[in-house]
Design an enzyme around this catalytic site. Structure first.
Site, short mmCIF file in Angstrom:
data_model
loop_
_atom_site.label_atom_id
_atom_site.label_comp_id
_atom_site.label_asym_id
_atom_site.label_seq_id
_atom_site.Cartn_x
_atom_site.Cartn_y
_atom_site.Cartn_z
N ASP A 1 0.88 -0.51 -0.21
CA ASP A 1 0.08 -0.29 0.10
C ASP A 1 0.66 1.41 0.18
OD1 ASP A 1 -2.58 -1.45 0.36
OD2 ASP A 1 -2.04 -1.16 2.51
N ASP B 1 -7.26 -1.44 -4.98
CA ASP B 1 -8.04 -0.97 -3.21
C ASP B 1 -9.11 0.17 -3.79
OD1 ASP B 1 -5.87 -2.36 -1.20
OD2 ASP B 1 -5.42 -0.81 -0.59
#
Length: 248
Positions: free
Chosen positions: A209, A224
């Protein structure tokens, strides 16, 4: 089933119109009766529904009935009559393009996720965590679970769960009518994002991420974002049916 189904509808019922459209798309022989201008038809509907003029009401050749069915219930009923459903495969070039668009979207989302992660790793190696603007910070964070940090530390279970969900969604996508575009595109966004993160799990046992937004709690990546967009589209696809149920 050689005899037609009788479908009782009303001008003011969106659900009845959807059932009518579905039956026609499935090449089902159907006799349509609009109770707004057919008093006898209205009385038939009332006799079936304990005095209520509820539509859509369907009467099948064997005398059985369905009132305000979901499309899933209707499909099951048709299957019980061995009614041939229309194939999922399109029959024209334009139809094929329309059918393939969600699968192209899966590839696009997957590619965007993989390329963005490669860019992020290179950027972070050269610059470290960086605040690009008030809305976006590039950083390096890893998630061993799924969205929102769920299932942290459960190892291969997350990977197998993801594979199972993706396979299920692919089956649903293939079998979903081309007219249900919001649902199909929602599934495509979720599948593409899930596959993008799954590659990270297979290669590194964790998901990169690299974006931090002020409107989001924690870090996230392109996959995401796609998954959340897909969930929003799937919810949006359900809203018309919910309103029809409420209106009756």
């Amino acid at each position: 089933m050689t005899e037609p189904i009788t479908l009782y509808i009303s001008n003011y019922c969106g659900q009845a119109k959807r059932v009518e459209k579905f039956l026609l798309e499935q090449n089902v022989a159907v006799n349509i009766v609009n109770i707004d201008n057919n008093p006898e038809g209205r009385e038939v509907v009332k006799s079936i529904n304990q005095g209520n003029a509820s539509v859509p009401t369907l009467v099948f050749p064997d005398g059985s009935t369905l009132t305000e069915p979901s499309l899933t219930e209707l499909k099951s009923k048709l299957a019980s009559f061995h009614q041939r459903e229309a194939p999922y495969w399109p029959h024209s070039f334009g139809g094929w393009i329309d059918w393939l668009l969600p699968f192209m979207l899966i590839v696009l989302v997957f590619g965007a996720d993989r390329l963005s992660k490669q860019w992020a790793l290179q950027f972070l190696a050269e610059n470290g965590p960086t605040v690009l603007n008030p809305w976006l910070t590039i950083l390096e964070a890893y998630n061993r679970g799924v969205a929102f940090g769920w299932f942290q530390g459960v190892g291969p279970l997350v990977g197998w769960l993801t594979i199972g969900v993706v396979l299920f969604m692919l089956i649903v996508l293939v079998q979903t009518s081309r007219q249900e575009r919001l649902l199909r595109y929602g599934l495509a966004f979720i599948i593409g994002g899930a596959l993008g993160n799954q590659v990270d799990r297979l290669v590194a046992q964790q998901v990169l991420d690299f974006m931090q937004l002020p409107i989001w709690n924690g870090a996230l990546n392109v996959a995401d974002i796609a998954i959340n967009m897909g969930m929003a589209l799937m919810i949006a696809s359900m809203i018309p049916a919910i309103f029809d149920r409420v209106k009756g």
